[in-house]
Design a protein around this motif. Structure first.
Motif, short mmCIF file in Angstrom:
data_model
loop_
_atom_site.label_atom_id
_atom_site.label_comp_id
_atom_site.label_asym_id
_atom_site.label_seq_id
_atom_site.Cartn_x
_atom_site.Cartn_y
_atom_site.Cartn_z
N GLN A 64 0.82 -1.21 0.00
CA GLN A 64 0.00 0.00 0.00
C GLN A 64 0.86 1.27 0.00
N SER A 65 0.70 2.14 1.01
CA SER A 65 1.36 3.45 0.97
C SER A 65 2.86 3.40 1.18
N ILE A 66 3.42 2.26 1.59
CA ILE A 66 4.87 2.16 1.64
C ILE A 66 5.45 2.33 0.24
N SER A 67 4.66 1.96 -0.77
CA SER A 67 5.11 2.13 -2.16
C SER A 67 5.39 3.58 -2.51
N LYS A 68 4.81 4.52 -1.73
CA LYS A 68 5.01 5.93 -2.01
C LYS A 68 6.48 6.34 -1.84
N VAL A 69 7.22 5.63 -1.00
CA VAL A 69 8.65 5.92 -0.83
C VAL A 69 9.39 5.62 -2.13
N PHE A 70 9.10 4.48 -2.73
CA PHE A 70 9.77 4.08 -3.97
C PHE A 70 9.29 4.94 -5.14
N ALA A 71 8.01 5.28 -5.16
CA ALA A 71 7.48 6.14 -6.22
C ALA A 71 8.10 7.53 -6.15
N LEU A 72 8.26 8.05 -4.94
CA LEU A 72 8.90 9.36 -4.76
C LEU A 72 10.34 9.32 -5.26
N THR A 73 11.06 8.24 -4.96
CA THR A 73 12.44 8.10 -5.41
C THR A 73 12.51 8.16 -6.93
N LEU A 74 11.60 7.44 -7.60
CA LEU A 74 11.57 7.46 -9.07
C LEU A 74 11.24 8.85 -9.60
N ALA A 75 10.24 9.50 -9.01
CA ALA A 75 9.82 10.82 -9.50
C ALA A 75 10.93 11.85 -9.35
N LEU A 76 11.65 11.82 -8.25
CA LEU A 76 12.76 12.75 -8.06
C LEU A 76 13.86 12.48 -9.08
N GLY A 77 14.02 11.23 -9.48
CA GLY A 77 14.98 10.91 -10.52
C GLY A 77 14.57 11.45 -11.88
N LYS A 78 13.28 11.61 -12.09
CA LYS A 78 12.78 12.10 -13.38
C LYS A 78 12.80 13.62 -13.47
#
Length: 313
Positions: A64-78
């Motif tokens: 669930q919302s733990i995935s937001k950590v990994f999604a944030l990491t990807l978005a900052l990379g973009k």
């Protein structure tokens, strides 16, 4: 004196399994409502390469919302720091799915860990592609972090969220009205719901969090993010990772953590450990009741805290 982690992990698992008040499972997502609350798992990945696990550490659950950590990491990379033009970095003080602040703040969510902020992050990660591309990228990233290609999406949970996620639909449409969601709402939410439905166990989740323990480095070589970015993600986890109970978690546990309504919590002790705990019963704030108690006990017994001098941990 270094703590005896295997013995401590066994002790924590034993204590948590004996608890009578285990909270309540998330009933508003039908698939999560079916999960047996009489479960508790814990795993600790240490900076020296050990993985110590106890209880139901091999049982998969929806992160669930733990995935937001990994999604944030990807978005900052973009998009780098341009992300902060669309998402804030402050605690919300409201429930994770609240719509209250969006009108006052012109469709800019308070932080990337409440649902509204995570939807904007999903919009960034969609990047003009179909949801299957963004979902595939997220899944490959998490598999890379954990070193485990068996990690997959629970399609039943994703379908359950899609069928009942009316509040998230409202949040996305409201932000779309302000121009802060730029792709069609159904595509953004398709990506978001599948991201939340990634299924992992405690061992896999603890391994996936190691880059935040190691100042942005992957333990097998290479760099996931810069040291500065790793510290900032950890800072957001500490201040915003438990929604309107983030201050209480920082007070009681004292380390960065991100919870999910599937009952998991990923917690990071910089330079020391990446910890995953899971128990599906939630407290009134939507965080794992036993997971929070376990981390508080673990922090007390080890002395691990970002507020302690390094030689005292």
């Amino acid at each position: 004196m270094a703590p005896d982690l295997p013995a401590l992990v066994d002790e924590v698992a034993t204590i948590m399994h004996a608890m009578e008040d285990r909270g309540r499972v998330a009933s508003y997502i039908p698939e999560l409502a079916k999960v047996d609350p009489a479960q508790f798992g814990i795993a600790i990945a240490t900076a020296d390469g050990r993985l110590i696990a106890g209880g139901d550490a091999d049982t998969g659950f929806s992160i669930q919302s733990i995935s937001k950590v990994f999604a944030l990491t990807l978005a900052l990379g973009k998009v780098g720091d341009q992300l902060w033009e669309r998402v804030g970095r402050e605690p919300s003080g409201n429930a994770f799915n609240s719509i209250v602040q969006l009108e006052q703040e012109q469709g800019i969510p308070r932080n990337p860990f409440i649902n509204a902020g995570a939807i904007v992050v999903s919009d960034v990660n969609l990047g003009g592609h179909q949801p299957r591309v963004a979902i595939g990228e997220m899944l490959r990233f998490v598999r890379y972090l954990a070193g485990d290609d068996a990690i997959a999406i629970n399609e039943e949970v994703a379908a359950s969220e899609t069928a009942t996620g009316f509040r998230n639909m409202a949040l996305a449409n409201y932000m779309r009205a302000f121009g802060n969601v730029r792709h069609p709402v159904d595509l953004v939410l398709g990506s978001y719901f599948h991201q939340c439905a990634i299924e992992m166990n405690c061992r896999q989740l603890a391994l996936a969090g190691r880059y935040l323990m190691l100042d942005g480095r992957h333990p097998e070589g290479g760099r996931v993010v810069s040291p500065g970015r790793a510290r900032r993600i950890n800072a957001l986890m500490l201040t915003c990772g438990h929604y309107d109970a983030s201050g209480d978690f920082a007070f009681r546990v004292g380390i960065p953590g991100k919870s999910g309504v599937g009952g998991g919590i990923l917690a990071i002790v910089p330079g020391r450990a990446s910890i995953a705990v899971w128990s599906p019963g939630l407290n009134e704030n939507g965080n794992s009741q036993l997971g929070t108690q376990a981390l508080e006990l673990l922090a007390r017994r080890t002395g691990w805290s970002v507020f302690s001098p390094p030689d005292a941990r």
